[in-house]
Design a protein around this motif. Sequence first.
Motif, PDB file in Angstrom:
ATOM      1  N   ALA A 114      -6.420 -29.901  18.319  1.00 53.08           N
ATOM      2  CA  ALA A 114      -5.455 -29.816  19.426  1.00 53.08           C
ATOM      3  C   ALA A 114      -5.928 -28.813  20.480  1.00 53.08           C
ATOM      4  O   ALA A 114      -5.604 -28.941  21.661  1.00 53.08           O
ATOM      5  N   TYR A 115      -6.713 -27.818  20.052  1.00 49.24           N
ATOM      6  CA  TYR A 115      -7.258 -26.849  21.007  1.00 49.24           C
ATOM      7  C   TYR A 115      -8.673 -27.223  21.456  1.00 49.24           C
ATOM      8  O   TYR A 115      -9.402 -26.376  21.954  1.00 49.24           O
ATOM      9  N   HIS A 116      -9.038 -28.506  21.222  1.00 49.67           N
ATOM     10  CA  HIS A 116     -10.291 -29.061  21.745  1.00 49.67           C
ATOM     11  C   HIS A 116     -11.544 -28.438  21.171  1.00 49.67           C
ATOM     12  O   HIS A 116     -12.566 -28.334  21.870  1.00 49.67           O
ATOM     13  N   HIS A 117     -11.510 -28.001  19.910  1.00 50.03           N
ATOM     14  CA  HIS A 117     -12.728 -27.490  19.304  1.00 50.03           C
ATOM     15  C   HIS A 117     -13.558 -28.640  18.745  1.00 50.03           C
ATOM     16  O   HIS A 117     -13.056 -29.755  18.568  1.00 50.03           O
ATOM     17  N   GLY A 118     -14.835 -28.344  18.480  1.00 49.30           N
ATOM     18  CA  GLY A 118     -15.754 -29.364  17.998  1.00 49.30           C
ATOM     19  C   GLY A 118     -15.596 -29.647  16.509  1.00 49.30           C
ATOM     20  O   GLY A 118     -14.743 -29.075  15.820  1.00 49.30           O
ATOM     21  N   PHE A 119     -16.471 -30.532  16.016  1.00 48.32           N
ATOM     22  CA  PHE A 119     -16.411 -31.014  14.642  1.00 48.32           C
ATOM     23  C   PHE A 119     -16.435 -29.890  13.607  1.00 48.32           C
ATOM     24  O   PHE A 119     -15.565 -29.792  12.744  1.00 48.32           O
TER      25      PHE A 119
ATOM     26  N   ILE B   2     -36.988 -10.267  30.964  1.00 47.67           N
ATOM     27  CA  ILE B   2     -36.254 -11.099  30.023  1.00 47.67           C
ATOM     28  C   ILE B   2     -35.296 -11.984  30.827  1.00 47.67           C
ATOM     29  O   ILE B   2     -34.808 -11.595  31.865  1.00 47.67           O
ATOM     30  N   ASN B   3     -35.069 -13.209  30.388  1.00 53.31           N
ATOM     31  CA  ASN B   3     -34.008 -14.000  31.003  1.00 53.31           C
ATOM     32  C   ASN B   3     -33.089 -14.537  29.910  1.00 53.31           C
ATOM     33  O   ASN B   3     -33.292 -14.310  28.723  1.00 53.31           O
ATOM     34  N   VAL B   4     -32.044 -15.242  30.340  1.00 56.59           N
ATOM     35  CA  VAL B   4     -31.027 -15.680  29.400  1.00 56.59           C
ATOM     36  C   VAL B   4     -31.614 -16.544  28.280  1.00 56.59           C
ATOM     37  O   VAL B   4     -31.242 -16.425  27.119  1.00 56.59           O
ATOM     38  N   ASN B   5     -32.574 -17.413  28.619  1.00 55.49           N
ATOM     39  CA  ASN B   5     -33.143 -18.287  27.601  1.00 55.49           C
ATOM     40  C   ASN B   5     -33.875 -17.518  26.514  1.00 55.49           C
ATOM     41  O   ASN B   5     -33.791 -17.853  25.341  1.00 55.49           O
ATOM     42  N   VAL B   6     -34.606 -16.490  26.914  1.00 55.06           N
ATOM     43  CA  VAL B   6     -35.327 -15.683  25.927  1.00 55.06           C
ATOM     44  C   VAL B   6     -34.327 -14.987  25.011  1.00 55.06           C
ATOM     45  O   VAL B   6     -34.482 -14.993  23.787  1.00 55.06           O
ATOM     46  N   LEU B   7     -33.267 -14.420  25.606  1.00 55.40           N
ATOM     47  CA  LEU B   7     -32.263 -13.737  24.798  1.00 55.40           C
ATOM     48  C   LEU B   7     -31.592 -14.724  23.837  1.00 55.40           C
ATOM     49  O   LEU B   7     -31.361 -14.414  22.661  1.00 55.40           O
ATOM     50  N   TYR B   8     -31.325 -15.941  24.324  1.00 61.96           N
ATOM     51  CA  TYR B   8     -30.698 -16.965  23.484  1.00 61.96           C
ATOM     52  C   TYR B   8     -31.630 -17.333  22.323  1.00 61.96           C
ATOM     53  O   TYR B   8     -31.190 -17.480  21.186  1.00 61.96           O
ATOM     54  N   PHE B   9     -32.916 -17.431  22.622  1.00 60.53           N
ATOM     55  CA  PHE B   9     -33.883 -17.765  21.585  1.00 60.53           C
ATOM     56  C   PHE B   9     -33.938 -16.657  20.520  1.00 60.53           C
ATOM     57  O   PHE B   9     -33.894 -16.924  19.312  1.00 60.53           O
ATOM     58  N   LEU B  10     -34.004 -15.403  20.981  1.00 58.81           N
ATOM     59  CA  LEU B  10     -34.035 -14.277  20.039  1.00 58.81           C
ATOM     60  C   LEU B  10     -32.742 -14.237  19.218  1.00 58.81           C
ATOM     61  O   LEU B  10     -32.749 -13.939  18.026  1.00 58.81           O
ATOM     62  N   ASP B  11     -31.628 -14.557  19.869  1.00 58.17           N
ATOM     63  CA  ASP B  11     -30.332 -14.561  19.213  1.00 58.17           C
ATOM     64  C   ASP B  11     -30.324 -15.586  18.072  1.00 58.17           C
ATOM     65  O   ASP B  11     -29.869 -15.287  16.952  1.00 58.17           O
ATOM     66  N   LEU B  12     -30.853 -16.773  18.343  1.00 59.98           N
ATOM     67  CA  LEU B  12     -30.899 -17.806  17.300  1.00 59.98           C
ATOM     68  C   LEU B  12     -31.848 -17.406  16.173  1.00 59.98           C
ATOM     69  O   LEU B  12     -31.565 -17.635  14.996  1.00 59.98           O
ATOM     70  N   LEU B  13     -32.970 -16.780  16.539  1.00 58.47           N
ATOM     71  CA  LEU B  13     -33.923 -16.332  15.526  1.00 58.47           C
ATOM     72  C   LEU B  13     -33.259 -15.295  14.613  1.00 58.47           C
ATOM     73  O   LEU B  13     -33.370 -15.355  13.380  1.00 58.47           O
ATOM     74  N   PHE B  63     -17.535 -20.393  18.177  1.00 58.75           N
ATOM     75  CA  PHE B  63     -16.628 -21.543  18.294  1.00 58.75           C
ATOM     76  C   PHE B  63     -16.929 -22.287  19.595  1.00 58.75           C
ATOM     77  O   PHE B  63     -16.680 -23.478  19.707  1.00 58.75           O
ATOM     78  N   LYS B  64     -17.456 -21.530  20.570  1.00 61.37           N
ATOM     79  CA  LYS B  64     -17.769 -22.146  21.876  1.00 61.37           C
ATOM     80  C   LYS B  64     -19.146 -22.793  21.855  1.00 61.37           C
ATOM     81  O   LYS B  64     -19.416 -23.707  22.611  1.00 61.37           O
ATOM     82  N   ASP B  65     -20.039 -22.282  21.027  1.00 59.02           N
ATOM     83  CA  ASP B  65     -21.384 -22.845  20.899  1.00 59.02           C
ATOM     84  C   ASP B  65     -21.661 -23.032  19.403  1.00 59.02           C
ATOM     85  O   ASP B  65     -22.101 -22.107  18.727  1.00 59.02           O
ATOM     86  N   GLU B  66     -21.412 -24.235  18.929  1.00 62.56           N
ATOM     87  CA  GLU B  66     -21.506 -24.484  17.488  1.00 62.56           C
ATOM     88  C   GLU B  66     -22.937 -24.434  16.961  1.00 62.56           C
ATOM     89  O   GLU B  66     -23.135 -24.506  15.748  1.00 62.56           O
ATOM     90  N   ASN B  67     -23.931 -24.311  17.855  1.00 61.17           N
ATOM     91  CA  ASN B  67     -25.314 -24.243  17.373  1.00 61.17           C
ATOM     92  C   ASN B  67     -25.510 -23.113  16.369  1.00 61.17           C
ATOM     93  O   ASN B  67     -26.269 -23.255  15.408  1.00 61.17           O
ATOM     94  N   TYR B  68     -24.815 -21.991  16.605  1.00 60.63           N
ATOM     95  CA  TYR B  68     -24.929 -20.867  15.674  1.00 60.63           C
ATOM     96  C   TYR B  68     -24.473 -21.273  14.273  1.00 60.63           C
ATOM     97  O   TYR B  68     -25.054 -20.871  13.277  1.00 60.63           O
ATOM     98  N   LEU B  69     -23.421 -22.070  14.215  1.00 65.40           N
ATOM     99  CA  LEU B  69     -22.891 -22.503  12.920  1.00 65.40           C
ATOM    100  C   LEU B  69     -23.830 -23.501  12.248  1.00 65.40           C
ATOM    101  O   LEU B  69     -24.139 -23.380  11.061  1.00 65.40           O
TER     102      LEU B  69
END
Lengths: 205, 205, 205
Positions: A114-119, B2-13, B63-69
């Motif tokens: 209902a709050y539009h979250h993903g799977f 550094i740019n946002v993509n590099v930080l995002y990559f390090l964050d995922l690593l 919750f906003k970016d499920e890639n982390y999960l």
Amino acid sequence: MINVNVLYFLDLLGTAAFAASGALAGVQRRMDLLGVVVLGLVTAVGGGTIRDVLLGTLPPFCFKDENYLYLSIVVALLIFYFHHSLDFLHRPLLYFDALGLGTFLVIGTGKALAYHHGFLVAVMMGVMTATAGGVVRDVLSDQVPFILQKEIYATACIFGGILYYILYRLGVNESLTAVIAALFVVIIRVIAIHRHWSLPVAKID
Amino acid sequence: MINVNVLYFLDLLGTAAFAASGALAGVQRRMDLLGVVVLGLVTAVGGGTIRDVLLGTLPPFCFKDENYLYLSIVVALLIFYFHHSLDFLHRPLLYFDALGLGTFLVIGTGKALAYHHGFLVAVMMGVMTATAGGVVRDVLSDQVPFILQKEIYATACIFGGILYYILYRLGVNESLTAVIAALFVVIIRVIAIHRHWSLPVAKID
Amino acid sequence: MINVNVLYFLDLLGTAAFAASGALAGVQRRMDLLGVVVLGLVTAVGGGTIRDVLLGTLPPFCFKDENYLYLSIVVALLIFYFHHSLDFLHRPLLYFDALGLGTFLVIGTGKALAYHHGFLVAVMMGVMTATAGGVVRDVLSDQVPFILQKEIYATACIFGGILYYILYRLGVNESLTAVIAALFVVIIRVIAIHRHWSLPVAKID
């Protein structure tokens, strides 16, 4: 089909069963009256509360409808004073607990969608609503949480959540979706109780 | 710089490294498949989630970016099924973990400052982003949290957070600030691994 | 009667006493410097922080006024380095702790009522403000929380919260309500310390 009143009734039934399981854990750990009430409360409303914190829908459900709190406290008090005479409830409680598991899952997954979250968030919020109260109960009792160690308990919720998501995406009527997913969880859980199913454990040597 | 993509990559690593450390703790405690995945998830995203709860920026980042999960779950599954063949990863994992520590610190402190919090809150949010997942992992495994007991781990984060705050106040470019503070944490941490540094313990008799 | 400054002063005094109790627990568990500071902080500001998370009044009080954090850290450092010479503080600390209990209860219950919550939530928020920091301290020390096991501690808060609610509903002046309820908690607690009162434990055989 199902309507809001039926879901509310099942929700309260599940809340009572979870409160009983939490209070019994407190009695077994020889906690005092207050400890037993706290464990009952935390087990019953802890999962939904953590869900509401994470979804940012604060204050949590049980602050807006105090019936959940009153019910949990009354059940915990009954367990504290009459647990000796309540042995005949042991078996029924397991089934009420299964009912609570299915109901809580459906409420949590439904709310996240209902709050539009993903799977993944939707499934996790369902599982968390159903199981996080028990995790906090075990942490407060200084034990490794039950669901991290044995039995198809959270697993039934995970598959129930996935089923809910699929039906939701297929556009199935919301009430029907809730009924099917909840029943699925309850049935798996009841079979698991009867057959003592459990998950594989990693081999270390 | 550094740019946002590099930080995002390090964050995922870093997320992957933290998920691996959590999952390994689950395997060592003989948890089942679900327990291992839960510990992996909690260790990887728990710190950032608690930070977002306290800052009131809900729902949390993952919750906003499920890639982390998804990433944390996949890593935990790999550890569960293949941890026997992954011994060669033991050493690299320590370094990835140090990288995660630096990255998470910088993200947490930066976010608190972006929301106009003071010095102490900024440092604490950085340290919490980097270490609270591990604390929850240890509580769920029924152990006294690692960081409360040994090694220069959170301490490296504290000084990294202070350094970040000073550079930020001096008006240094934000990317450069992030790089310097993160590198500082990583280097201290790597030296600590090699030299087995630890903090003083209070004497009781 | 009481004014904001007096309440703020009592609040800081209680914060210091709670920080000392947390830091002492860390020293007794042979934690390092950082562990002692973390336990001091968590014990002192944990209850109010969890209250603010649940009420949805984020960021929590101690993020808006960092004095609570600085004070807790300084007290924890003093305990870490000088706990040998601070034995004479043992008795006074118990009384400051009782003062903190009463003050925190009154602040928590008052805040919940200011946000228009019902009776049970108001009492629970008071009790939680006063005791949840200690619960987290015990969980982090890998122990069954103190308040779940012994002594009239949270119980004094519960009755103090009920008293606050009744006076509030009767329309008694807010400052007077706070003074009476806080004094009630302090007095019960001090008597309990002197008489070693405790709650009944459920009989299992």
